[in-house]
Structures are given as C-alpha cells and as structure tokens.
Design a protein around this motif. Structure first.
Motif, PDB file in Angstrom:
ATOM      1  N   VAL A  60       0.832  -1.205   0.000  1.00 47.70           N
ATOM      2  CA  VAL A  60       0.000   0.000   0.000  1.00 47.70           C
ATOM      3  C   VAL A  60       0.864   1.251   0.000  1.00 47.70           C
ATOM      4  N   SER A  61       1.924   1.260   0.811  1.00 46.04           N
ATOM      5  CA  SER A  61       2.762   2.454   0.891  1.00 46.04           C
ATOM      6  C   SER A  61       3.505   2.716  -0.412  1.00 46.04           C
ATOM      7  N   LYS A  62       3.960   1.674  -1.099  1.00 44.53           N
ATOM      8  CA  LYS A  62       4.698   1.877  -2.345  1.00 44.53           C
ATOM      9  C   LYS A  62       3.789   2.159  -3.540  1.00 44.53           C
ATOM     10  N   LYS A  68       1.829   6.854   3.906  1.00 43.98           N
ATOM     11  CA  LYS A  68       2.453   6.282   5.095  1.00 43.98           C
ATOM     12  C   LYS A  68       1.394   5.477   5.862  1.00 43.98           C
ATOM     13  N   VAL A  69       1.630   4.184   6.039  1.00 39.68           N
ATOM     14  CA  VAL A  69       0.685   3.289   6.699  1.00 39.68           C
ATOM     15  C   VAL A  69       1.018   3.221   8.194  1.00 39.68           C
ATOM     16  N   VAL A  70       0.009   3.447   9.040  1.00 40.25           N
ATOM     17  CA  VAL A  70       0.197   3.372  10.490  1.00 40.25           C
ATOM     18  C   VAL A  70       0.072   1.931  10.961  1.00 40.25           C
ATOM     19  N   ASN A  71      -1.029   1.259  10.597  1.00 43.59           N
ATOM     20  CA  ASN A  71      -1.177  -0.153  10.969  1.00 43.59           C
ATOM     21  C   ASN A  71      -2.081  -0.867   9.972  1.00 43.59           C
ATOM     22  N   CYS A  72      -2.118  -2.189  10.113  1.00 48.78           N
ATOM     23  CA  CYS A  72      -2.894  -3.035   9.207  1.00 48.78           C
ATOM     24  C   CYS A  72      -3.575  -4.125  10.026  1.00 48.78           C
ATOM     25  N   THR A  73      -4.866  -4.327   9.774  1.00 52.15           N
ATOM     26  CA  THR A  73      -5.629  -5.386  10.414  1.00 52.15           C
ATOM     27  C   THR A  73      -6.119  -6.329   9.324  1.00 52.15           C
TER      28      THR A  73
END
Length: 95
Positions: free
Chosen positions: A43-45, A50-55
């Motif tokens: 997702v970030s690339k 900028k990704v904080v977290n992933c569930t």
C-alpha cells in the motif's frame, strides 16, 4: 517476496468500507497468503502514503443453494489499512 500487485487484489467498495474512510481507514481484498508487513509495504509503495497499521480478517464464504444442492462461495482475506492523518488514497476519492 511476491510482487506488489500480487498482494493487493482489489479495493472493497461497500457501505461499511465507505464509512471507514472517514476514519482514514481503507479496505482491500488481499492474497490469502499475504502478511501484514507485505500489505503495509504494498500500500505504501503503490499509493505513496504512510501506513500506520494493518488489520487482517479471514472472511469465510457463505453457504448457498443452487437447484437444491448446497455449496459455498469462496473464502477470502480482507485487510483494513489505517493511514497517517491527512493522507488519502486518490483512487478512492469520488467513489
């Protein structure tokens, strides 16, 4: 490692996913063997955010009947990705 396009399959466009966007969370259908780290990186690339977290959630297929025979829709894996405040994914805008 798998290619970035192989990790993310498609965005989920549902009513619940739309309400989550107000909390800066985006929902994707991902590969069943994808890890949280791979999803964050993809997702970030791909979207330059900028990704904080992933569930992640494994969604079990629903039971269906066709002509009296029982069956099941395919199971799939869902990822909810939270971004830093102020960042958005442009693909989702206007949907």
């Amino acid at each position: 490692m798998a290619a970035l396009n192989d990790v993310l399959i498609e965005p989920v466009l549902s009513e619940k996913a739309t309400t989550l966007r107000e909390q800066n969370k985006y929902v994707f259908k991902v590969a069943p063997n994808a890890t949280k780290t791979q999803i964050k990186e993809a997702v970030s690339k791909l979207f330059n955010v900028k990704v904080v977290n992933c569930t992640t959630i494994n969604v079990l297929g629903k039971m269906k009947r066709l002509r009296g025979k029982a069956g099941r829709t395919a199971s799939w894996k869902k990822a909810i990705v939270r971004l830093e405040p102020g960042q958005t994914i442009k693909v989702f805008e206007g949907v």
